[in-house]
Enzyme design. Structure first.
Site, PDB file in Angstrom:
ATOM      1  N   ASP A 139      29.131 -45.306  25.313  1.00 28.96           N
ATOM      2  CA  ASP A 139      28.081 -44.431  25.838  1.00 28.96           C
ATOM      3  C   ASP A 139      26.890 -44.410  24.895  1.00 28.96           C
ATOM      4  O   ASP A 139      27.030 -44.063  23.720  1.00 28.96           O
ATOM      5  CB  ASP A 139      28.625 -43.008  26.010  1.00 28.96           C
ATOM      6  CG  ASP A 139      27.587 -42.064  26.580  1.00 28.96           C
ATOM      7  OD1 ASP A 139      27.532 -41.929  27.815  1.00 28.96           O
ATOM      8  OD2 ASP A 139      26.819 -41.470  25.796  1.00 28.96           O
ATOM      9  N   TYR A 143      18.738 -42.255  22.048  1.00 23.36           N
ATOM     10  CA  TYR A 143      19.535 -42.348  20.832  1.00 23.36           C
ATOM     11  C   TYR A 143      18.955 -43.356  19.849  1.00 23.36           C
ATOM     12  O   TYR A 143      19.312 -43.344  18.668  1.00 23.36           O
ATOM     13  CB  TYR A 143      20.983 -42.741  21.145  1.00 23.36           C
ATOM     14  CG  TYR A 143      21.741 -41.768  22.015  1.00 23.36           C
ATOM     15  CD1 TYR A 143      21.222 -40.507  22.334  1.00 23.36           C
ATOM     16  CD2 TYR A 143      22.996 -42.099  22.520  1.00 23.36           C
ATOM     17  CE1 TYR A 143      21.926 -39.636  23.144  1.00 23.36           C
ATOM     18  CE2 TYR A 143      23.710 -41.225  23.323  1.00 23.36           C
ATOM     19  CZ  TYR A 143      23.161 -39.990  23.640  1.00 23.36           C
ATOM     20  OH  TYR A 143      23.873 -39.129  24.445  1.00 23.36           O
ATOM     21  N   LYS A 196      21.021 -44.056  29.501  1.00 24.04           N
ATOM     22  CA  LYS A 196      20.399 -42.924  30.187  1.00 24.04           C
ATOM     23  C   LYS A 196      18.873 -43.010  30.178  1.00 24.04           C
ATOM     24  O   LYS A 196      18.277 -43.530  29.238  1.00 24.04           O
ATOM     25  CB  LYS A 196      20.837 -41.613  29.507  1.00 24.04           C
ATOM     26  CG  LYS A 196      22.342 -41.489  29.325  1.00 24.04           C
ATOM     27  CD  LYS A 196      22.742 -40.234  28.585  1.00 24.04           C
ATOM     28  CE  LYS A 196      24.216 -40.255  28.226  1.00 24.04           C
ATOM     29  NZ  LYS A 196      24.500 -41.097  27.049  1.00 24.04           N
ATOM     30  N   HIS A 251      19.083 -38.338  32.042  1.00 22.84           N
ATOM     31  CA  HIS A 251      19.630 -37.691  30.843  1.00 22.84           C
ATOM     32  C   HIS A 251      19.707 -36.168  30.981  1.00 22.84           C
ATOM     33  O   HIS A 251      20.666 -35.553  30.524  1.00 22.84           O
ATOM     34  CB  HIS A 251      18.806 -38.067  29.620  1.00 22.84           C
ATOM     35  CG  HIS A 251      19.575 -38.038  28.351  1.00 22.84           C
ATOM     36  ND1 HIS A 251      19.337 -38.880  27.299  1.00 22.84           N
ATOM     37  CD2 HIS A 251      20.607 -37.263  27.943  1.00 22.84           C
ATOM     38  CE1 HIS A 251      20.168 -38.631  26.306  1.00 22.84           C
ATOM     39  NE2 HIS A 251      20.948 -37.644  26.677  1.00 22.84           N
TER      40      HIS A 251
END
Length: 258
Positions: free
Chosen positions: A46, A51, A76, A107
């Site tokens: 994931d 990120y 996402k 998200h």
């Protein structure tokens, strides 16, 4: 063991119940941790554009030697890019070095709204093969209904913050009534790992408290995505099928939310 190791989230699309989360891991540690997870047996990774580690995650996937078809990859769409849906997915795919992802999520609801226009684009990109399934993250039940109403097509998955302290049977039931698989994040971050109930149950099974918390997710058929940069913990967090919790133990953990 009684719990399935994967769940079908769309026709022909199975999602492993245990995934490796990569939030807050960037740079070389993201590469090293993802490689360690794949070496430990994880087949569900994931990540997210926000990120900042899609490049490292993609490199770890390539270097692992694991066939692409054997790994379930989620990324996402950041809410701020809600008007650049296709371009965002194409950017993520380039960063990951992949032709498609297995699951693409909004998200969180942009400005609290359901993003119905973007959702139609998600469905179109799914139909074009750039993602095998589409879903959302951080949506409440009303937002899920508003999102689904125009197209009649539900998200395959709703990824939400979940831990013993956040247990809510109504939320779980509401997603399931809508045919949506619940995936929990921050299961360990949101748990009190020194709680006497958790400590007692862990001692009884000869496992760590973290393993008990993660196994508790599985007892509720919630997909779980623990994160760690430590190889021993990465392996421990994946070892959830060597024991199971009894219904009374599960109920005791549920009660920690009260």
């Amino acid at each position: 063991m009684t719990k399935d190791r994967s769940v079908e989230i769309a026709p022909g699309v199975s999602m492993p119940m245990i995934g490796f989360g990569t939030w807050q891991i960037t740079g070389e540690p993201a590469y090293t941790a993802t490689r360690a997870a794949l070496d430990a047996g994880y087949r569900h990774i994931d990540t997210a554009m926000l990120y900042g580690n899609e490049v490292e995650v993609g490199r770890a996937l390539r270097d692992s030697g694991v066939a692409r078809s054997d790994v379930f990859v989620t990324t996402k769409l950041p809410p701020k890019r809600i008007k650049r849906v296709r371009a965002t997915l194409e950017t993520s795919l380039k960063s990951l070095g992949l032709d498609y992802v297995d699951l693409w999520l909004i998200h969180w609801p942009p400005n609290g709204g359901p993003a119905t226009k973007a959702w139609q684009e998600f469905l179109d990109l799914r139909d074009q093969g750039l993602t095998r399934a589409v879903g959302v993250s951080n949506y409440d039940l009303d937002q899920l209904d508003a999102l689904t109403k125009p197209s009649g097509q539900r998200p395959a998955v709703n990824q939400i913050s979940w831990s013993p302290s956040r247990f809510d049977a109504a939320v779980l039931a509401g997603n399931r009534e809508r045919g949506i698989v619940v995936e929990g994040y921050s299961g360990l971050r949101g748990a009190d790992l020194s709680d006497p109930v958790l400590v007692e149950i862990a001692a009884g099974h000869g496992v760590t408290v973290a393993q008990v918390v993660l196994r508790w997710h599985l007892e509720h058929d919630i997909v779980v995505i623990p994160k760690s940069v430590h190889e021993n913990r990465i392996r421990e967090n994946f070892d959830l099928y060597s024991f199971e919790l009894s219904p009374p133990e599960t109920a005791r953990i549920d009660a920690l939310a009260r």
